[in-house]
Motif scaffolding. Structure first.
Motif, short mmCIF file in Angstrom:
data_model
loop_
_atom_site.label_atom_id
_atom_site.label_comp_id
_atom_site.label_asym_id
_atom_site.label_seq_id
_atom_site.Cartn_x
_atom_site.Cartn_y
_atom_site.Cartn_z
N SER A 128 0.85 -1.20 0.00
CA SER A 128 0.00 0.00 0.00
C SER A 128 0.88 1.25 0.00
CB SER A 128 -0.91 0.02 1.24
OG SER A 128 -1.79 -1.08 1.23
N ARG A 149 -4.20 -5.22 9.07
CA ARG A 149 -3.18 -4.21 8.80
C ARG A 149 -3.64 -2.90 9.42
NH1 ARG A 149 -3.42 -4.46 2.40
NH2 ARG A 149 -5.62 -4.79 2.90
N PHE A 159 -4.34 7.61 1.13
CA PHE A 159 -4.00 6.19 1.15
C PHE A 159 -4.46 5.51 -0.12
CE2 PHE A 159 -4.26 7.50 5.52
CZ PHE A 159 -3.31 6.74 6.20
N SER A 160 -3.58 4.71 -0.70
CA SER A 160 -3.93 3.82 -1.80
C SER A 160 -3.61 2.41 -1.32
CB SER A 160 -3.14 4.16 -3.06
OG SER A 160 -3.52 3.32 -4.13
N VAL A 161 -4.65 1.65 -0.95
CA VAL A 161 -4.49 0.40 -0.22
C VAL A 161 -4.49 -0.81 -1.15
CG1 VAL A 161 -5.46 -1.07 1.58
CG2 VAL A 161 -5.56 1.42 1.82
N SER A 162 -3.48 -1.66 -0.98
CA SER A 162 -3.44 -2.92 -1.73
C SER A 162 -4.58 -3.82 -1.29
CB SER A 162 -2.10 -3.63 -1.48
OG SER A 162 -1.02 -2.86 -1.98
N PHE A 169 -7.58 -3.52 6.18
CA PHE A 169 -6.65 -2.41 6.43
C PHE A 169 -7.41 -1.35 7.22
CE2 PHE A 169 -4.42 1.50 5.64
CZ PHE A 169 -3.10 1.15 5.47
N GLY A 183 -9.49 -2.77 0.15
CA GLY A 183 -8.59 -2.28 -0.88
C GLY A 183 -9.25 -1.12 -1.59
N SER A 185 -8.85 3.64 -2.27
CA SER A 185 -8.06 4.85 -2.05
C SER A 185 -8.95 5.89 -1.39
CB SER A 185 -7.48 5.38 -3.37
OG SER A 185 -8.51 5.70 -4.29
#
Length: 322
Positions: A128, A149, A159-162, A169, A183, A185
């Motif tokens: 991320s 996470r 935030f750009s989350v995997s 997350f 996942g 953003s």
């Protein structure tokens, strides 16, 4: 410190309203305690942890952990089932240097921060990506727990989350607003000086809560606005929350006080309102950061019949003399 005082402080910790002085007393007591008393303290805190829900645990961590001092965190078996609770508990006592021979893995925290006029790009252990805005801090574990996470934010960040279906997350802001995703953003604006915390979703969906209150599910283009004073929240549409990433200084009905705070952070300048200037005046507008603070202040002042001067390396805004 007598035993009744100790338990009174632990009770306040459980409720989330302990003071720094009380926590310092707890530290002093622990450092002077013998092995049996220290172990009893852990048992008491363990009982407190066992009775707390996840948002409360995260709030407790934010209140008690030292964001300036990354620590190595031994995790005790009895709290392993709580996931983040284990990290929360040990962070509470990391300031006392508790490194006993607990079983289990170790988790180390890293703090990333920015000063006024700075931004910073961070790649997290899961891939991320985070961009910190000025005067902000992000606390991140060097490796995420197997259940979740979790990171902790002061200030503003994008935030750009995997994506991970099995590993949610979450971001906890300084004022305990919790954002949870799989996942997506999104942008969080949670400066302590602002009366409102804002969470804007750019892609995907996020679930937002505050302590034990569920604030709802928010989709792309939607924004949560949480008022810290009234403790009320609203849902609005917002397509421009990431403007600062593109070099734009954006205001949407912000008060003059908020405009001053933002410009101070972005341009690393001290700005003060002279007595008699109404800090609740509102302002809306988009400006390229390259314009510079003088050009933006000229437009802000012109709208509200104000003027500004430089005095001793400080910008002072006053009412315009007729």
């Amino acid at each position: 410190m007598n035993r009744s005082r100790l338990y009174a402080i632990l009770e306040k910790i459980k409720k989330g309203n302990s003071t720094k002085e009380e926590r310092d007393l707890l530290v002093q007591w622990y450092e002077a305690a013998d092995e049996a008393d220290a172990e009893e303290l852990f048992d008491e805190v363990g009982d407190i942890i066992d009775r707390m829900d996840l948002p409360s645990l995260k709030t407790l961590e934010m209140q008690l952990s030292d964001t300036e001092m990354p620590r190595v965190i031994p995790i005790r078996n009895r709290w392993r089932r709580l996931g983040i609770a284990a990290a929360v508990l040990i962070l509470v006592f990391s300031t006392i240097g508790v490194y006993r021979s607990f079983k289990g893995s170790r988790l180390s925290m890293t703090v990333y921060s920015t000063g006024k006029g700075e931004t910073r790009h961070i790649r997290l252990p899961d891939g991320s990506e985070v961009t910190l805005n000025a005067s902000s801090a992000l606390k991140v574990p060097e490796s995420f727990l197997s259940e979740e996470r979790s990171v902790f934010l002061k200030g503003e960040a994008f935030f750009s989350v995997s994506k991970s279906e099995k590993l949610p997350f979450s971001v906890l802001s300084e004022d305990s607003v919790l954002v949870k995703v799989l996942g997506t953003s999104f942008n969080i604006n949670a400066y302590s000086s602002n009366i409102e915390t804002k969470v804007a979703v750019l892609t995907g969906k996020v679930a937002i809560s505050k302590a034990d209150q569920q604030l709802g599910l928010f989709s792309a283009g939607q924004q949560l606005i949480y008022n810290k004073d009234s403790r009320l929240f609203s849902r609005t549409n917002e397509e421009n929350a990431d403007a600062w990433l593109k070099g734009t200084v954006a205001f949407r009905g912000n008060t003059l006080n908020e405009v001053v705070e933002t410009l101070s952070r972005v341009y690393n300048k001290e700005i003060a309102l002279k007595p008699g200037v109404n800090g609740e005046l509102q302002f809306t507008g988009n400006f390229e950061k390259e314009l510079g603070i003088d050009n933006i202040l000229k437009m802000v002042c012109a709208l509200h019949s104000l003027e500004y001067t430089y005095k001793n390396n400080q910008i002072v805004i006053s009412r315009k003399q007729l």
